[in-house]
Write a protein that holds these residues in place. Structure first.
Motif, PDB file in Angstrom:
ATOM      1  N   GLN A   3       0.833  -1.190   0.000  1.00  0.00           N
ATOM      2  CA  GLN A   3       0.000   0.000   0.000  1.00  0.00           C
ATOM      3  C   GLN A   3       0.875   1.250   0.000  1.00  0.00           C
ATOM      4  OE1 GLN A   3      -2.709  -0.144   3.324  1.00  0.00           O
ATOM      5  NE2 GLN A   3      -4.277  -1.211   2.140  1.00  0.00           N
ATOM      6  N   LYS A  14       0.532   5.729   0.053  1.00  0.00           N
ATOM      7  CA  LYS A  14      -0.325   6.894   0.233  1.00  0.00           C
ATOM      8  C   LYS A  14      -0.041   7.889  -0.880  1.00  0.00           C
ATOM      9  CE  LYS A  14      -0.716   6.429   5.248  1.00  0.00           C
ATOM     10  NZ  LYS A  14      -0.472   7.066   6.573  1.00  0.00           N
ATOM     11  N   VAL A  23      -3.079   0.285  -3.645  1.00  0.00           N
ATOM     12  CA  VAL A  23      -2.260  -0.932  -3.647  1.00  0.00           C
ATOM     13  C   VAL A  23      -1.538  -0.991  -4.987  1.00  0.00           C
ATOM     14  CG1 VAL A  23      -2.235  -3.437  -3.487  1.00  0.00           C
ATOM     15  CG2 VAL A  23      -3.851  -2.121  -2.098  1.00  0.00           C
ATOM     16  N   THR A  50      -5.283   5.985  -0.615  1.00  0.00           N
ATOM     17  CA  THR A  50      -4.446   4.815  -0.332  1.00  0.00           C
ATOM     18  C   THR A  50      -4.614   3.851  -1.492  1.00  0.00           C
ATOM     19  OG1 THR A  50      -4.680   5.081   2.054  1.00  0.00           O
ATOM     20  CG2 THR A  50      -4.002   2.917   1.251  1.00  0.00           C
TER      21      THR A  50
END
Length: 381
Positions: free
Chosen positions: A353, A355, A370, A368
């Motif tokens: 993950q 930000k 992936v 957020t």
């Protein structure tokens, strides 16, 4: 007796006297040698005294590290188009160094690119046929493996490159022009350099040094004054093709990130957002709008960017250009140019993950996301 006759007589006498004096002077060494029995002897050696401390350090560094540097010869196999007979030709030479106790050798990708075989020669004269473990053209790094049974050369100790300073002493060991285990010294001239390659790739974050680096040095280690690996010598800038005091090395922090993945999987798979970016368009939009960041031009179907709902640029109904999302930071790293995004993603792994901070219609948003696996397509990230 006339004046002329008197003058001529005196001139002849003076000339004869000078000639006799010159002959006598030239015969003095011969007379001395004959009378005193002198013979030509080597001169007495003047005692040198101890080496300076910096010289001792340099000598000790070379003696303790040169055994870990290897000489790489590459071979290309093919077929003679006229006779149909197989060909086996020497393709080139380069340098490398021992990475670990398992026989892994690190070098540049361009040293082994296009080769069908590679021969690794050690400092003690032994040679081994090497197998290719993996390579990353984007980082210009490759890993070979040799089967060293006994008396393995020690791996080089690893340093860091994040804390390097311009002006630090550096030492390069390699095989320039086939001259094995050659030491050159210099300083760090600059950091975070970018270098376009003929293939179209651009190497970023490079260490610039004035230590002499020539063809054949590629893949060899750049060491700090403690003898730690801080970079892999990869290229020179020179119109003549020889060292001009501007050499470049891949920083060890990048090497220490890429090499373990090459050993584990045979290839380097970086993280990807799945957005299309173009440096030239990005620069034009940034200047026109006065906005720093990475402009998203398109989003790949099924990508991490699509799953996160990132919006690409698009054409409006009246035929105008409507700006999409502008990426300004990822995991706290500020993004001003597409190169910043490339470097940031290169340090991250697929599946983790991250930000993401972006501008959408002037509003600052945080998402957020992936990250996916890098396809490394042209113009995409």
């Amino acid at each position: 007796m006339s004046f002329f006759s008197t003058f001529l007589g005196r001139l002849v006498a003076v000339t004869l006297a000078l000639l006799l004096l010159i002959a006598a002077w030239q015969s003095i060494p011969l007379i001395q040698s004959e009378l005193l029995g002198w013979r030509a002897q080597p001169r007495q050696v003047t005692a040198r005294g101890d080496l300076a401390e910096d010289e001792k350090s340099t000598v000790a560094l070379f003696e303790s590290r040169s055994g870990s540097v290897v000489f790489i010869t590459t071979v290309q196999r093919g077929v003679n188009p006229w006779t149909g007979n197989p060909l086996r030709e020497r393709a080139g030479t380069g340098s490398g160094f021992i990475w670990d106790d398992l026989g892994h050798v690190v070098t540049n990708y361009h040293v082994i690119e296009g080769a069908t075989e590679a021969l690794v020669s050690l400092a003690d004269g032994r040679s081994f046929r090497a197998g290719l473990v993996g390579g990353s053209s984007e980082h210009d790094l490759a890993v070979l493996r040799i089967g060293v049974g006994v008396d393995r050369p020690p791996p080089l100790p690893i340093g860091t490159s994040s804390d390097l300073k311009v002006g630090q002493k550096v030492f390069a060991i390699g095989n320039p022009f086939g001259l094995d285990r050659t030491l050159t010294t210099g300083i760090i001239s600059a950091l975070n350099r970018s270098l376009p390659e003929e293939s179209g790739r651009t190497l970023t974050g490079l260490i610039q040094t004035d230590a002499a680096i020539n063809p054949g040095n590629s893949g060899g280690p750049l060491l700090d004054s403690a003898g730690r690996l801080i970079g892999v010598n990869t290229a020179i800038y020179s119109p003549s093709g020889a060292s001009a005091g501007i050499g470049f090395a891949v920083p060890v922090d990048e090497v220490n990130r890429v090499v373990p993945r090459l050993i584990a999987t045979g290839r380097y798979v970086g993280a990807s957002l799945g957005v299309r970016i173009e440096p030239e368009i990005n620069a034009a939009l940034s200047e026109r709008l006065g906005t720093e960041g990475v402009f998203v031009l398109d989003v790949e179907p099924g990508s991490a960017a699509e799953r996160a709902g990132l919006r690409p640029a698009r054409l409006s109904r009246d035929g105008g250009f409507q700006v999409g999302d502008v990426l300004v930071a990822i995991d706290g790293q500020t993004l001003r140019t597409p190169a910043d995004l490339t470097r940031a993603l290169d340090r991250l792994e697929a599946g983790v993950q991250a930000k993401l901070t972006l501008l959408r219609n002037g509003t600052r948003l945080h998402e957020t996301i992936v990250l996916g696996a890098s396809g490394r397509g042209a113009g995409g990230r």
